[in-house]
Design an enzyme around this catalytic site. Structure first.
Site, PDB file in Angstrom:
ATOM      1  N   GLU A   1      19.307   3.739   4.488  1.00 13.09           N
ATOM      2  CA  GLU A   1      19.335   2.677   4.951  1.00 13.09           C
ATOM      3  C   GLU A   1      20.206   1.449   4.220  1.00 13.09           C
ATOM      4  O   GLU A   1      20.651   1.169   3.993  1.00 13.09           O
ATOM      5  CB  GLU A   1      18.065   2.531   5.581  1.00 13.09           C
ATOM      6  CG  GLU A   1      17.059   3.515   5.633  1.00 13.09           C
ATOM      7  CD  GLU A   1      15.752   2.612   5.314  1.00 13.09           C
ATOM      8  OE1 GLU A   1      15.691   1.670   4.596  1.00 13.09           O
ATOM      9  OE2 GLU A   1      14.699   2.932   6.418  1.00 13.09           O
TER      10      GLU A   1
ATOM     11  N   HIS B   1      11.210   3.214 -11.078  1.00 11.33           N
ATOM     12  CA  HIS B   1       9.939   2.418 -10.536  1.00 11.33           C
ATOM     13  C   HIS B   1       9.279   2.602  -9.463  1.00 11.33           C
ATOM     14  O   HIS B   1       9.781   2.659  -9.025  1.00 11.33           O
ATOM     15  CB  HIS B   1       9.740   0.953 -11.210  1.00 11.33           C
ATOM     16  CG  HIS B   1      10.466   0.407 -10.396  1.00 11.33           C
ATOM     17  ND1 HIS B   1      11.891  -0.399 -10.851  1.00 11.33           N
ATOM     18  CD2 HIS B   1       9.990  -1.090  -9.142  1.00 11.33           C
ATOM     19  CE1 HIS B   1      11.628  -0.694  -9.063  1.00 11.33           C
ATOM     20  NE2 HIS B   1      10.590  -1.303  -8.379  1.00 11.33           N
TER      21      HIS B   1
ATOM     22  N   TRP C   1      12.577  -6.649   5.181  1.00  7.13           N
ATOM     23  CA  TRP C   1      11.234  -5.576   4.443  1.00  7.13           C
ATOM     24  C   TRP C   1       9.350  -5.725   4.230  1.00  7.13           C
ATOM     25  O   TRP C   1       8.154  -5.100   4.422  1.00  7.13           O
ATOM     26  CB  TRP C   1      11.922  -4.522   3.797  1.00  7.13           C
ATOM     27  CG  TRP C   1      12.163  -5.138   2.540  1.00  7.13           C
ATOM     28  CD1 TRP C   1      12.749  -5.706   1.721  1.00  7.13           C
ATOM     29  CD2 TRP C   1      11.229  -5.344   0.868  1.00  7.13           C
ATOM     30  NE1 TRP C   1      12.945  -6.691   0.344  1.00  7.13           N
ATOM     31  CE2 TRP C   1      11.741  -6.369  -0.012  1.00  7.13           C
ATOM     32  CE3 TRP C   1       9.936  -4.809   1.353  1.00  7.13           C
ATOM     33  CZ2 TRP C   1      10.976  -5.923  -0.391  1.00  7.13           C
ATOM     34  CZ3 TRP C   1       8.507  -4.785   0.199  1.00  7.13           C
ATOM     35  CH2 TRP C   1      10.114  -6.240  -1.085  1.00  7.13           C
TER      36      TRP C   1
ATOM     37  N   THR D   1       7.099   0.808  -6.750  1.00 10.65           N
ATOM     38  CA  THR D   1       5.654  -0.138  -6.939  1.00 10.65           C
ATOM     39  C   THR D   1       3.819   0.058  -6.165  1.00 10.65           C
ATOM     40  O   THR D   1       4.513   0.675  -4.986  1.00 10.65           O
ATOM     41  CB  THR D   1       6.965  -1.360  -6.147  1.00 10.65           C
ATOM     42  OG1 THR D   1       7.644  -2.028  -6.503  1.00 10.65           O
ATOM     43  CG2 THR D   1       5.655  -2.612  -5.477  1.00 10.65           C
TER      44      THR D   1
ATOM     45  N   HIS E   1       7.912   5.198  -2.848  1.00 13.78           N
ATOM     46  CA  HIS E   1       9.295   5.503  -3.453  1.00 13.78           C
ATOM     47  C   HIS E   1       9.595   5.212  -4.707  1.00 13.78           C
ATOM     48  O   HIS E   1       9.464   3.884  -5.080  1.00 13.78           O
ATOM     49  CB  HIS E   1      10.214   5.171  -1.975  1.00 13.78           C
ATOM     50  CG  HIS E   1       9.779   3.570  -2.071  1.00 13.78           C
ATOM     51  ND1 HIS E   1       9.252   2.434  -0.964  1.00 13.78           N
ATOM     52  CD2 HIS E   1      10.701   2.363  -2.476  1.00 13.78           C
ATOM     53  CE1 HIS E   1       9.869   1.465  -1.257  1.00 13.78           C
ATOM     54  NE2 HIS E   1      10.659   1.123  -2.515  1.00 13.78           N
TER      55      HIS E   1
ATOM     56  N   THR F   1      13.467   2.767  -6.067  1.00 13.25           N
ATOM     57  CA  THR F   1      14.466   2.986  -4.915  1.00 13.25           C
ATOM     58  C   THR F   1      15.915   2.874  -5.639  1.00 13.25           C
ATOM     59  O   THR F   1      15.904   2.964  -7.313  1.00 13.25           O
ATOM     60  CB  THR F   1      15.059   0.700  -4.999  1.00 13.25           C
ATOM     61  OG1 THR F   1      13.396   0.697  -4.127  1.00 13.25           O
ATOM     62  CG2 THR F   1      15.914   1.267  -4.780  1.00 13.25           C
TER      63      THR F   1
END
Length: 613
Positions: free
Chosen positions: A603, A574, A609, A576, A500, A502
């Site tokens: 969220e 970016h 996490w 990860t 994903h 962010t």
């Protein structure tokens, strides 16, 4: 006797006050017509920097940003190609400069017609109908009889202009075939007598005295440099013995030798009875004096000192930016009031010559003269994008303007103002918004990713339910399989399951509904462009693919402006790829394929996490 005494007293008064002489102070209260011959105008323009800049700067600034045509893309391309073929910008600049220098100039609209004395019929211009544009000054074109018919379009203007041809014959040209510019417009033809009737005055005419005063001041200051240090030597009985030729010769020899011995820093040998004194000139206030004269020139020419001199005046007069903005505002008003009407017929000819016909929806706007900074450009871009979002609504059928229509208009805007270079080529390659449909596997992957997170895309709720909460916003990668294949091929073994990007990570509670919404629930980042592998985090254990995506950056900025916090120095989009591991990133070739991102997922911040990963 009384008359004689009165005459003597009057003469003495005149002498003391310098009345009737070149130093007559009362002459400043009398206005006379300054006359400059063509030779004097040419010499001033070619031989002095102030007159040249006063003539050139407004002419250049009025066209340097040029204009933006509002039409369909093929029409714009055809019109701009026609302008380039005719060298319209170059010819117009030449005309404007010569008009300001000489008092008048014109651009001849060449259509190939034989009878130039007849009015130009714009409707007869077909594709390629414009043959040439020729610049002529008032020294070439002689104005004919002034039109005195109040109902005529040319009232107060010459009915015809005459040109002497190469063979000596007179050629008459109707004013409709000319784009006419005057330097300084004369107030009334009936009371103005000039060598070239029917034209204006040179812009240098009203500023020449200010220019000469500034040049004279600068020249006097320059000469004062050579008088900055004067040596004074007092010699006993100097005047008494000066009549003796032998004495004069000895004095000259004596002080020539003394000056040679002293030089600049040496010793000076003098007799005990002689006195030596050195007088120096002060330059402390001279820069302010010269600047005052240059500011007078700036005001006379109606050009701010920032533009005329290349730097702002210092101290209390340092209003350079505001003066420059006012100057550009005045030029834009001049474009609307003076240049647009003068070029109206020529523009109609250009449109028809480029397209073969006249589309009534085609028009143009002069481009802004004030250049914006990169931040200001980004703010304008964001404002336009946000306005477009408001027009199309949330996709629930409540939009003000259809989404596809806004998309097409926005694309045209960004192409014209250069906000997104290469956008037109990208649209041709990937298609418009209305032509893009997500593939079935991408839709299924997006739904699966959203269900796996068990967090729906935030929807609008009543304001009473919008309690401030921490905020974590991301977009999941839909084409994960493509990136996984690349990562495995580069040696990654423990790939992050939920790839994903962010967008926001705010520990500061915010109202989610103040964050706005994305332009599209699906974001596709085309293949290519800047890509780089880097180690992120304090210990560098996050192996990430750095990407570029304007939509992600703008959404991040919007959330920060709406109150969200961000704990890192800057925002770099970016993905990860892996946490930990000993992959040597210097040997990894970054992923350069297409990246498809799903909708924004809102969220609350979850500090646990890492354990889930």
């Amino acid at each position: 006797m009384a008359n004689i005494i009165a005459f003597v007293r009057d003469s003495l008064t005149n002498m003391v006050a310098s009345l009737g002489t070149s130093r007559d102070k009362a002459a400043a209260n009398v206005y006379s017509m300054p006359m400059l011959t063509d030779e004097e105008l040419l010499n001033a323009y070619r031989g002095a920097w102030l007159p040249k800049k006063i003539v050139d700067i407004p002419a250049f600034d009025s066209i340097r940003a040029w204009r933006d045509w509002q039409a369909k893309k093929p029409q714009i391309e055809a019109i701009e190609a026609e302008e380039k073929r005719l060298n319209l910008m170059g010819k117009l600049l030449e005309t404007r400069i010569k008009a300001r220098l000489w008092g008048g100039a014109a651009l001849v609209i060449g259509t190939g017609d034989q009878d130039l004395a007849a009015p130009l019929d714009v409707e007869r211009i077909g594709k390629g109908g414009l043959k040439y544009l020729t610049v002529m000054t008032r020294r070439h074109l002689t104005a004919g009889e002034i039109d005195r018919d109040p109902a005529s379009e040319w009232y107060g203007k010459p009915k015809v202009y005459q040109l002497k041809s190469a063979d000596g014959a007179q050629v008459e040209i109707h004013p409709s075939r000319l784009v006419i510019f005057n330097g300084s417009q004369q107030p009334d033809e009936d009371i103005v007598t000039t060598t070239y009737a029917g034209w204006g005055d040179s812009v240098l005419l009203s500023v020449v005295d200010a220019i000469k005063q500034a040049d004279g001041t600068a020249a006097n200051i320059a000469s004062l440099v050579f008088e900055a240090k004067v040596n004074v030597i007092r010699i006993p009985d100097f005047m008494q013995n000066l009549g003796n030729a032998e004495y004069r010769a000895k004095i000259l020899e004596r002080y020539t030798l003394a000056a040679t011995a002293k030089g600049i820093n040496g010793d000076l040998l003098l007799d005990k009875e002689e006195e030596y004194e050195q007088k120096t000139a002060s330059f402390a206030t001279l820069p302010e004096v010269l600047m005052s004269f240059l500011q007078i020139v700036s005001g006379a020419a109606d050009i701010p000192a920032t533009r005329l001199l290349g730097q702002s005046p210092a101290g209390m007069n340092a209003t350079g930016e505001s003066d420059l903005r006012n100057y550009y505002d005045r030029l834009q008003a001049m474009q609307t009031v003076e240049m647009t009407p003068a070029m109206a017929r020529l523009d109609e000819c250009i449109i028809r010559s480029a397209l073969g016909s006249r589309d009534p929806d085609i028009y143009y706007e002069w481009a802004p003269l004030w250049g914006m900074s990169e931040k200001e450009k980004a703010d304008v871009f964001k404002t336009k994008a946000d306005a477009a979002r408001q027009l199309v609504g949330t996709g629930t059928g409540q939009e003000i303007i259809p989404r596809d229509a806004v998309s097409d208009a926005l694309v045209n805007t960004f192409i014209e103002d250069g906000s997104l270079p290469g956008l037109d080529a990208a649209i041709e390659e990937y298609g418009k918004l209305s032509e893009q449909e997500p593939e079935e596997e991408e839709v299924a992957a997006a739904a699966a990713a959203q269900q796996a997170q068990q967090t729906p895309v935030v929807q609008r709720k009543p304001t009473a339910d919008a309690a401030p909460r921490t905020l974590y916003v991301r977009r999941d990668v839909i084409n994960r399989s493509d990136i996984v294949r690349w990562a495995e091929g580069q040696g990654f073994t423990d790939i992050v399951p939920d790839l994903h990007v962010t967008i926001a990570y705010s520990r500061t509670p915010v109202d989610w509904f103040d964050m706005g919404e994305s332009w599209s629930p699906r974001l596709e980042i085309a293949a290519g462009g800047p890509r780089q592998m880097d180690s992120l985090g304090g210990d560098g254990k996050y192996k990430a693919l750095l990407i570029t995506a304007s939509e992600l950056v703008w959404r991040h900025r919007a959330m920060i402006e709406a109150g969200a916090s961000w704990e890192w120095p800057e925002y770099q989009p970016h993905i990860t790829i892996q946490i930990g591991g000993d992959v040597d990133l210097s040997k990894v070739e970054p992923y350069r394929g297409k990246i498809v991102l799903g909708p924004e997922i809102f969220e609350e911040v979850n500090d646990d996490w890492k354990s889930a990963v």
